[in-house]
Design an enzyme around this catalytic site. Structure first.
Site, PDB file in Angstrom:
ATOM      1  N   ASN A 178       0.860  -1.188   0.000  1.00 17.74           N
ATOM      2  CA  ASN A 178       0.000   0.000   0.000  1.00 17.74           C
ATOM      3  C   ASN A 178       0.893   1.233   0.000  1.00 17.74           C
ATOM      4  O   ASN A 178       1.463   1.598   1.023  1.00 17.74           O
ATOM      5  CB  ASN A 178      -0.917  -0.016   1.227  1.00 17.74           C
ATOM      6  N   LYS A 236       0.042   4.280  -0.302  1.00 14.24           N
ATOM      7  CA  LYS A 236      -0.615   5.460   0.280  1.00 14.24           C
ATOM      8  C   LYS A 236      -0.408   6.665  -0.650  1.00 14.24           C
ATOM      9  O   LYS A 236      -0.490   6.509  -1.872  1.00 14.24           O
ATOM     10  CB  LYS A 236      -0.138   5.689   1.707  1.00 14.24           C
ATOM     11  N   HIS A 239      -9.572   1.041   5.429  1.00 11.62           N
ATOM     12  CA  HIS A 239      -8.278   1.326   6.070  1.00 11.62           C
ATOM     13  C   HIS A 239      -8.472   2.344   7.188  1.00 11.62           C
ATOM     14  O   HIS A 239      -9.289   3.264   7.081  1.00 11.62           O
ATOM     15  CB  HIS A 239      -7.290   1.861   5.031  1.00 11.62           C
ATOM     16  N   GLU A 270      -6.863   4.834   8.108  1.00  9.27           N
ATOM     17  CA  GLU A 270      -6.679   6.231   7.723  1.00  9.27           C
ATOM     18  C   GLU A 270      -7.938   6.788   7.067  1.00  9.27           C
ATOM     19  O   GLU A 270      -8.270   7.967   7.240  1.00  9.27           O
ATOM     20  CB  GLU A 270      -5.468   6.348   6.786  1.00  9.27           C
ATOM     21  N   GLU A 328      -4.992  -4.689  10.844  1.00 16.35           N
ATOM     22  CA  GLU A 328      -3.953  -3.691  11.075  1.00 16.35           C
ATOM     23  C   GLU A 328      -4.208  -2.968  12.392  1.00 16.35           C
ATOM     24  O   GLU A 328      -5.044  -2.059  12.445  1.00 16.35           O
ATOM     25  CB  GLU A 328      -3.927  -2.658   9.938  1.00 16.35           C
ATOM     26  N   GLY A 366       2.762   2.602  10.662  1.00 13.80           N
ATOM     27  CA  GLY A 366       3.698   3.698  10.447  1.00 13.80           C
ATOM     28  C   GLY A 366       4.446   4.152  11.686  1.00 13.80           C
ATOM     29  O   GLY A 366       5.105   5.177  11.664  1.00 13.80           O
ATOM     30  N   SER A 399       3.633  -1.931  10.249  1.00 15.90           N
ATOM     31  CA  SER A 399       5.096  -1.938  10.338  1.00 15.90           C
ATOM     32  C   SER A 399       5.688  -3.304  10.007  1.00 15.90           C
ATOM     33  O   SER A 399       6.626  -3.763  10.661  1.00 15.90           O
ATOM     34  CB  SER A 399       5.555  -1.467  11.726  1.00 15.90           C
TER      35      SER A 399
END
Length: 263
Positions: free
Chosen positions: A13, A15, A106, A108, A178, A184, A222
């Site tokens: 991904n 992003k 996701h 985000e 996740e 991240g 990560s």
């Protein structure tokens, strides 16, 4: 039931990265690695999720490989079909451009863009109606984990979409777990914690659908070459949704190799 017989997925991904020249170089570097030491597509499915304006160009670059590497959309509109919806890209239009796979849910998108269960169900429904395959993302915050709510939160996120997925359509879903606190941050759930959550997700899926034992459950948060082998060894971890490490061809290749060689 363990998902250890499921062919793993490793999806990068990207992003909101990188610039065009770097994206093309990344793909070229990855293609060279695969040419030197191929990864059998029967041992590991591979995919990249670039920014929307790069979907078709990356797809074209990947087409010259002697194995399939899928191009995955990072998002899809809650609106179906076509019409006066400035800035939106529907599932039907993605499919028309040869894009078969899409990320939905996701963290985000949930946190930054306020996508709740109502919005996600519309996106899921539209993608399934267009016969796309969905990588549906679930995960808990650090506060939820510390409060002992992690399993309940994750299972609820799966239950949230069950009403718009028919019995046959579950075969078109991949789940990506996740933990939000690991995305991240450099922090990763221990293999034991990740496996425990994946086993709980598997248990929940088995209660919802007869296809529960066949659905791939990926780990994200990560993921890097240094922890990929340990994660790949867990029976209910069927691959990885890779963020930052997928922006480096060598790192992404090593992660894919770890899952291909372990499963």
């Amino acid at each position: 039931m363990s998902g250890s017989t499921i062919t793993p997925w490793v999806i990068g991904n990207w992003k909101m990265n990188p610039v065009k020249a770097d994206a093309l170089q990344l793909v070229e570097n990855f293609k060279q690695l695969l040419q030197v030491q191929p990864i059998d597509e029967n041992k590991c499915y591979l995919g990249f999720a670039p920014i929307s304006i790069a979907l078709t160009s990356i797809q074209s670059e990947l087409a010259s490989l002697n194995r399939v590497v899928y191009t995955v959309a990072q998002d899809v509109s809650r609106v179906a079909g076509m019409g006066a919806y400035t800035g939106e890209v529907s599932a039907e239009l993605l499919k028309d451009h040869g894009i078969q796979y899409v990320l939905i849910g996701h963290s985000e998108r949930r946190e930054i863009f306020a996508e709740d269960a109502h919005i996600l169900k519309k996106k899921i429904s539209n993608a399934l109606n267009a016969e796309m395959t969905i990588i549906y993302c679930v995960g808990e915050s650090l506060e939820q984990r510390e409060a002992g709510q992690a399993e309940a939160v994750v299972l609820q996120q799966i239950c949230d979409i069950a009403s718009v997925v028919s019995a046959e359509q579950w075969q078109n879903l991949v789940i990506a777990y996740e933990p939000i606190w690991a995305i991240g941050t450099g922090k990763t759930a221990s293999p034991e914690d990740a496996q425990a959550m994946h086993a709980k997700i598997r248990e929940g899926l088995n209660q919802i659908t007869a296809l529960g034992s066949k659905i791939a459950i990926l780990y994200g948060g990560s993921v890097k070459p240094e922890n990929a082998v340990e994660l790949a060894a867990c029976p209910d971890i069927n691959g990885a949704l890779v963020g930052g490490a997928s922006l480096n061809a060598e790192s992404f290749y090593q992660i894919a190799q770890a899952f291909a060689n372990t499963k």
